[in-house]
Design a protein around this motif. Structure first.
Motif, short mmCIF file in Angstrom:
data_model
loop_
_atom_site.label_atom_id
_atom_site.label_comp_id
_atom_site.label_asym_id
_atom_site.label_seq_id
_atom_site.Cartn_x
_atom_site.Cartn_y
_atom_site.Cartn_z
N PRO A 151 0.83 -1.21 0.00
CA PRO A 151 0.00 0.00 0.00
C PRO A 151 0.86 1.25 0.00
O PRO A 151 1.89 1.33 0.67
CB PRO A 151 -0.82 -0.13 1.28
N GLU A 152 0.42 2.25 -0.74
CA GLU A 152 1.11 3.54 -0.80
C GLU A 152 0.30 4.67 -0.18
O GLU A 152 0.87 5.62 0.33
CB GLU A 152 1.44 3.89 -2.26
N VAL A 153 -1.02 4.56 -0.23
CA VAL A 153 -1.92 5.54 0.39
C VAL A 153 -2.81 4.79 1.37
O VAL A 153 -3.58 3.92 0.97
CB VAL A 153 -2.78 6.27 -0.66
N VAL A 191 2.05 2.29 16.04
CA VAL A 191 1.90 2.84 14.69
C VAL A 191 3.27 3.11 14.07
O VAL A 191 3.50 2.83 12.88
CB VAL A 191 1.05 4.12 14.73
N ALA A 192 4.20 3.64 14.85
CA ALA A 192 5.54 3.92 14.32
C ALA A 192 6.25 2.64 13.90
O ALA A 192 6.93 2.61 12.85
CB ALA A 192 6.36 4.67 15.37
N ALA A 193 6.10 1.56 14.69
CA ALA A 193 6.73 0.30 14.32
C ALA A 193 6.16 -0.25 13.02
O ALA A 193 6.90 -0.79 12.18
CB ALA A 193 6.56 -0.71 15.46
N TRP A 194 4.84 -0.13 12.82
CA TRP A 194 4.25 -0.61 11.57
C TRP A 194 4.71 0.24 10.39
O TRP A 194 4.97 -0.27 9.30
CB TRP A 194 2.72 -0.57 11.69
N MET A 195 4.78 1.54 10.56
CA MET A 195 5.20 2.42 9.47
C MET A 195 6.65 2.16 9.07
O MET A 195 7.01 2.27 7.90
CB MET A 195 5.01 3.87 9.87
N GLN A 196 7.50 1.81 10.02
CA GLN A 196 8.89 1.52 9.69
C GLN A 196 9.03 0.27 8.83
O GLN A 196 9.95 0.17 8.02
CB GLN A 196 9.70 1.37 10.98
N VAL A 197 8.13 -0.68 9.00
CA VAL A 197 8.17 -1.90 8.19
C VAL A 197 7.63 -1.64 6.79
O VAL A 197 7.91 -2.41 5.86
CB VAL A 197 7.38 -3.02 8.90
N HIS A 198 6.87 -0.57 6.58
CA HIS A 198 6.27 -0.25 5.28
C HIS A 198 6.75 1.13 4.83
O HIS A 198 6.01 2.11 4.90
CB HIS A 198 4.74 -0.29 5.37
N GLY A 215 2.98 8.92 15.85
CA GLY A 215 3.44 7.63 15.33
C GLY A 215 3.84 7.70 13.87
O GLY A 215 4.85 7.11 13.47
N VAL A 216 3.09 8.44 13.06
CA VAL A 216 3.43 8.56 11.65
C VAL A 216 4.71 9.38 11.49
O VAL A 216 5.57 9.07 10.65
CB VAL A 216 2.26 9.20 10.87
N ARG A 217 4.89 10.43 12.28
CA ARG A 217 6.12 11.23 12.19
C ARG A 217 7.35 10.41 12.56
O ARG A 217 8.41 10.54 11.94
CB ARG A 217 6.01 12.45 13.09
N GLN A 218 7.22 9.54 13.56
CA GLN A 218 8.36 8.74 13.99
C GLN A 218 8.67 7.62 13.00
O GLN A 218 9.84 7.36 12.70
CB GLN A 218 8.09 8.13 15.37
N GLY A 219 7.64 6.96 12.50
CA GLY A 219 7.86 5.79 11.64
C GLY A 219 8.06 6.12 10.18
O GLY A 219 8.77 5.40 9.47
N ALA A 220 7.43 7.17 9.67
CA ALA A 220 7.52 7.52 8.25
C ALA A 220 7.54 9.04 8.13
O ALA A 220 6.52 9.66 7.78
CB ALA A 220 6.35 6.92 7.47
#
Length: 495
Positions: A151-153, A191-198, A215-220
């Motif tokens: 997923p991109e969006v 959320v940050a951990a999931w964003m880092q994997v994607h 969470g989004v700022r930290q992970g992506a």
């Protein structure tokens, strides 16, 4: 010829076919003299023992069929192999430890995906196939999901596993409109951990919670964070409600000054006591306390009006209609005997879809049957029950009797002579909704409010402009809209 009834490319031959109960039992044997060790993949001929294995198979016509396999166990001849003995595998026929053939399992999975659990189990019974709804559910849980592109969006929001107690986070692929993952909680770290994997995600549509933003700022950090339309409109409604609460009370609501008319302290109506704030040291507690204090003057005015009308001997249904609360609320107020602090808001009661003038017109024409009037307004779109329609007709009926000489003025006894009480929350909802969704009663009160209070007219204009921009994606007009809000000094809308 019977070999055609077995799965292809399987080293089996049929020893016998016996009728067993309502079905058939096929006794099968393996024709391959050797087997391959599942660990070291070396073939062996040393037979260790034999046992019988029974599998359910597809029916012949409507006759159930079972396969009775004579399975062998072999010794592994590789000295360094950890597995000393093993059972010969037949993956084309059935997986290891399975009790049904592979083709029957595939059919059960297809039926469950197409029909569901209970309906799928009934379909199996009609076709003479084994399997319950729980069996079908297990088949679907083991069904491998197809590989989807990254997923991109995405969209992030919370979901309630147990409302008010346990919450998680759901992530949806907005390009394909499919759920991607479900997280166990709604913390920023998860959320940050999931964003880092994607790392391929470059746009995140989220609700406006601080945990998701962090969470989004930290992970992506490279992802663009946007707010979806529903949360934008919901925040707009809350801001409009805040602006209406800090302004003078709406013209058709009981005035705040009416709270001074509360009857003196007595056993039935003691003076209200200001309660201590709850949880004042937490941000959520301070916000809740602030909202409660802003709502208190309006509720106090409604309570004063209810006490005044009770002293005049008004019936409870009429009081509820005039004050703008439910009969259950009036009953609770009467039992408490004092101003109800920390009252929980339940929203507006449902209103008739057609205009109230229609019921009054039909009453003036001679229609005195409440059931007949209720059926007529249902044909015009009213979805309420007969009790709701009868409660609206009852004050009109009492007003007709008064005009015939009961001794009380029609203005005091007819509920339709006074406007329905609206709240700041109700008005904010009506300003955000499309005008085509308003009933005649709502449209009438909104026009009345705009004519009597300029602040309502201006807020309605601003709300209509922003909702049109969001729904039609007209981002070029947003700058002018924000300048107008800042110029007029609307603190809630500016934030």
């Amino acid at each position: 010829m019977y070999d055609l009834l077995l799965p292809p490319s399987t080293p089996l031959w049929i020893e016998s076919i016996d009728a067993q109960g309502p079905g058939l039992m096929l006794t099968l044997a393996v024709t391959d003299p050797q087997a391959v060790c599942p660990d070291c993949l070396q073939p062996t001929l040393r037979v260790h023992g034999r046992y019988w294995r029974t599998l359910a198979d597809l029916p012949w016509a409507a006759t159930p069929v079972q396969l009775r396999l004579h399975i062998r166990r072999f010794w592994c001849e590789t000295p360094r192999c950890a597995r000393k003995a093993f059972t010969e595998r037949l993956p084309e026929l059935a997986p290891h430890y399975a009790r049904t053939t592979a083709r029957l399992s595939h059919l059960q999975t297809d039926i469950r995906l197409a029909l569901g659990g209970a309906a799928g189990a009934q379909r199996l019974v009609n076709q003479g196939l084994p399997g319950s709804r729980n069996t079908l559910l297990r088949r679907v849980r083991r069904f491998p999901l197809p590989d989807a592109p990254a997923p991109e969006v995405i969209g992030i929001d919370d979901w309630a596993q147990r409302k008010g107690h346990t919450y998680g986070t759901i992530i949806v692929d907005l390009d394909r409109h499919r759920p991607v993952d479900v997280l166990p909680d709604r913390s920023a770290e998860t959320v940050a951990a999931w964003m880092q994997v994607h790392p391929e995600v470059h746009v995140v549509a989220r609700e406006r919670a601080d945990a998701y933003a962090s969470g989004v700022r930290q992970g992506a950090p490279q992802a663009i964070q946007v707010a979806d339309r529903w949360h934008l409109l919901n925040n707009l409604r809350e801001a409009v409600e805040e602006e209406l609460r800090v302004r003078p009370t709406l013209p058709w609501c009981p005035s705040i000054e009416a709270s001074a008319e509360v009857v003196p302290a007595s056993p039935s109506h003691p003076q209200p006591v200001q309660p201590a704030p709850m949880y004042p040291h937490t941000p959520a507690g301070r916000r809740a306390e602030g909202a409660r204090q802003r709502r208190r003057p309006q509720r106090l005015a409604q309570y004063a009006q209810a006490c005044k009308r009770k002293q005049q001997g008004r019936p409870q249904p009429m009081m509820a209609h005039q004050v703008g609360v439910s009969q259950r609320t009036l009953t609770r107020w009467g039992k408490a005997g004092t101003f109800p602090e920390r009252q929980r808001r339940h929203g507006d009661r449902p209103r008739l879809s057609p205009s109230p003038t229609y019921v009054q017109q039909r009453w003036a024409e001679g229609c005195r049957n409440a059931m007949h009037l209720w059926r007529e307004v249902r044909e015009q779109g009213f979805t309420g029950s007969y009790a709701r329609g009868a409660s609206y007709v009852a004050p009109v009926r009492r007003g007709q009797a008064v005009r015939q000489g009961a001794g009380e003025s029609a203005q005091e006894s007819t509920a339709s002579s006074e406007p329905t009480a609206f709240t700041a929350r109700a008005v904010s909802y009506r300003l955000i909704r499309r005008s085509s969704d308003h009933t005649d009663d709502e449209r009438h009160h909104l026009e009345q409010g705009k004519a009597q209070e300029p602040i309502i007219a201006h807020l309605a204009h601003l709300a209509t402009d922003l909702t049109a921009m969001v729904r039609n994606r007209l981002s070029g007009r947003l700058g002018d809209w924000l300048d107008t809000v800042r110029t007029r000094g609307y603190a809630s809308l500016t934030s």
